[in-house]
Design an enzyme around this catalytic site. Structure first.
Site, PDB file in Angstrom:
ATOM      1  CG  HIS A 171      -7.198  60.883  20.775  1.00 44.04           C
ATOM      2  ND1 HIS A 171      -6.588  61.676  21.734  1.00 44.04           N
ATOM      3  CD2 HIS A 171      -8.519  61.736  20.656  1.00 44.04           C
ATOM      4  CE1 HIS A 171      -7.124  62.713  22.287  1.00 44.04           C
ATOM      5  NE2 HIS A 171      -8.128  62.723  21.394  1.00 44.04           N
TER       6      HIS A 171
ATOM      7  CD  GLU B 167      -7.357  64.469  18.338  1.00 44.56           C
ATOM      8  OE1 GLU B 167      -7.866  65.420  17.824  1.00 44.56           O
ATOM      9  OE2 GLU B 167      -6.611  64.968  19.428  1.00 44.56           O
ATOM     10  CD  GLU B 168      -5.543  66.098  22.162  1.00 44.19           C
ATOM     11  OE1 GLU B 168      -5.663  66.934  21.381  1.00 44.19           O
ATOM     12  OE2 GLU B 168      -6.468  65.760  22.941  1.00 44.19           O
TER      13      GLU B 168
ATOM     14  CG  ASP C  16     -11.705  63.283  20.522  1.00 46.11           C
ATOM     15  OD1 ASP C  16     -11.238  63.523  21.927  1.00 46.11           O
ATOM     16  OD2 ASP C  16     -10.871  63.869  19.742  1.00 46.11           O
TER      17      ASP C  16
ATOM     18  CG  HIS D 107      -6.142  70.299  25.207  1.00 49.25           C
ATOM     19  ND1 HIS D 107      -5.978  70.749  24.073  1.00 49.25           N
ATOM     20  CD2 HIS D 107      -7.059  68.936  24.848  1.00 49.25           C
ATOM     21  CE1 HIS D 107      -6.540  70.016  23.049  1.00 49.25           C
ATOM     22  NE2 HIS D 107      -6.949  68.969  23.315  1.00 49.25           N
TER      23      HIS D 107
HETATM   24 ZN   LIG Z   1      -9.159  64.626  21.828  1.00 47.47          ZN
END
Ligand SMILES: [Zn+2]
Length: 457
Positions: free
Chosen positions: A279, A325-326, A353, A423
């Protein structure tokens, strides 16, 4: 000496001859990945020239333009985009947070969770109640929770070898903490960062208010693991302490964005499609080199490797760089929607991922026959230290994809350091090792090659 050399030469010739086509192909894929690949320089550009690519942002669009332009240099049969509307949430001015004991203020690092509402302009000051999960919250009930900030402080379990398991066992408090706490009258929530290490980085991530009416939305943020430990310790000494948080995030209207697709048309079965992807969107705190810049460039690398080796796939191979995606998975859903509309037949989907670390194997969604087929290829991967072939979740972007019969797989790199970066503001290019990234690309290309050769049962 001379005889020995002659013997070795002859023996090597024999070995080369004895190599099966598959062994040779895998060897070439790994060789080229380590000597002629572009994935690392693509990742450098994505990370350092373009940077963070949150859904709906101008830099996400730059990312789209960049990967499309790069795919166009690879001599593929088609490169195109798929329109998809994505949410657009913006963090705004950096958050501040502190706790206050007898007028003494201690700053702690927090960051708003994706989709959170802001605090009001003055910020939010309230007492804190610490819990270790949603069950404990429910046991406390309205009486103990109303008017307070709920502090979810259940750490990731340190003793799972597969760190994604610890994440899975912990992430409910991040995803649903605010919606559940709001039902008991909480005014805000903070959640311990999903990080196995003690440090000062708060880790963002998606949260959801579920079915709550808008007027019940409460601000929700992550606190760094060190900040969480400190706060917990102070609360033990003084459970009346006040916590202050100020967040300036905002949810804007949805924005038009794109999945990017590059395709090699199958030479024998063009209607059988194999997807390989990652992604393209990232969180906003860093360039997302691990999550998931690495996966994007590895997916792109698989088709570059096939081109370099003049390998003509029997089936159609599609590199797909998914958007969003997030923050809701809209790109993956859109891909599936279009595939259904076009009556497409996907036989295999592969996603990367889980970071750009040293590859260890694959997590596979397949029936018994096809899973055993992959197990039959294990020895081919042994020289490259790829040994872990397990049944399990493949990837979020390929999750919506359905077909009459499909095998899905996710690349599984070593996961020990992944949650140091996930993240957070340190998920940057310098955390990715060039060789590890390239080995991951070769590993993906190898599985793609084997499914292309042997199909699915
Ligand atoms: Zn990811």
């Amino acid at each position: 000496m001379k005889t020995k050399v002659a013997f070795l030469v002859a023996f090597n010739a024999f070995l080369t001859h004895a190599q099966t086509t598959d062994e040779k192909m895998l060897k070439d894929l790994y060789h080229n990945a380590l000597t002629q690949a572009h994935c690392y320089s693509w990742l450098d550009d994505l990370s350092n020239k373009i940077g963070a690519r949150p859904s709906g942002s101008a830099s996400a669009q730059k990312g789209i333009d960049y990967v499309k332009a790069q795919l166009e240099t690879l001599g593929l049969d088609k490169v195109y985009v798929q329109e998809v509307m994505v949410p657009h949430w913006v963090r705004g001015e950096k958050e501040t947070a502190y706790f206050k004991v007898n007028d003494k203020i201690t700053l702690v690092p927090i960051c708003a969770l994706g989709g959170s509402v802001a605090t009001d302009k003055k910020g939010l000051l309230a007492q804190v109640i610490e819990v270790h999960g949603l069950t404990e919250l429910k046991q406390l009930g309205v009486e103990k929770v109303k008017g307070k900030i709920v502090f979810f402080n259940r750490p990731m379990e340190p003793d799972n070898i597969e760190s994604f398991k610890s994440y899975g066992n912990c992430v409910d408090q991040r995803f649903a903490g605010a919606q559940e706490a709001a039902k008991f009258g909480a005014v805000g929530t903070i959640v311990r960062s999903m990080n196995l290490r003690l440090d000062d980085f708060p880790h963002t991530g998606m949260q959801s208010y579920g079915d709550l009416p808008k007027e019940q939305y409460i601000p929700t943020a992550a606190i760094s693991t060190k900040g969480a430990d400190l706060l917990s310790q102070q609360l033990k000494a003084n459970n009346q302490l006040q916590f202050y948080m100020k967040m300036n995030c905002h949810q804007f209207e949805d924005v038009l964005s794109y999945n990017v697709v590059g395709e090699i048309t199958g030479s024998q079965d063009p209607n059988k499609i194999m997807v390989v992807g990652g992604h393209l969107d990232s969180w906003d705190l860093a360039d997302g080199a691990q999550d998931d810049g690495a996966g994007c460039v590895q997916a792109m690398e698989t088709v570059e490797l096939f081109k370099q080796l003049h390998y003509k796939p029997k089936n159609t191979i599609r590199v797909v760089l998914f958007m969003n995606e997030e923050f809701g998975g809209r790109g993956g859903n859109k891909y599936e929607e279009l595939s259904k509309n076009n009556n497409e037949n996907h036989i295999f989907a592969l996603e990367s991922d889980s970071g750009g670390f040293s590859p260890r194997g694959f997590s596979i969604e397949a029936d018994e026959a096809n899973f055993n087929k992959v197990i039959g290829w294990k020895t081919l991967f042994e020289p490259y230290l790829i040994h872990s072939f397990v049944k399990g979740h493949s990837g979020s972007d390929i999750e919506p994809l359905t077909s009459a019969k499909i095998v899905k797989a996710g690349l599984k790199p070593d996961s020990q350091r992944y949650f140091d970066y996930h993240h957070a503001a340190n998920d940057r290019f310098d955390s990715v090792n060039k060789r590890e990234l390239e080995l991951g690309a070769a590993t993906m290309a190898s599985l793609l090659y084997l499914f292309d050769q042997y199909g699915i049962d």
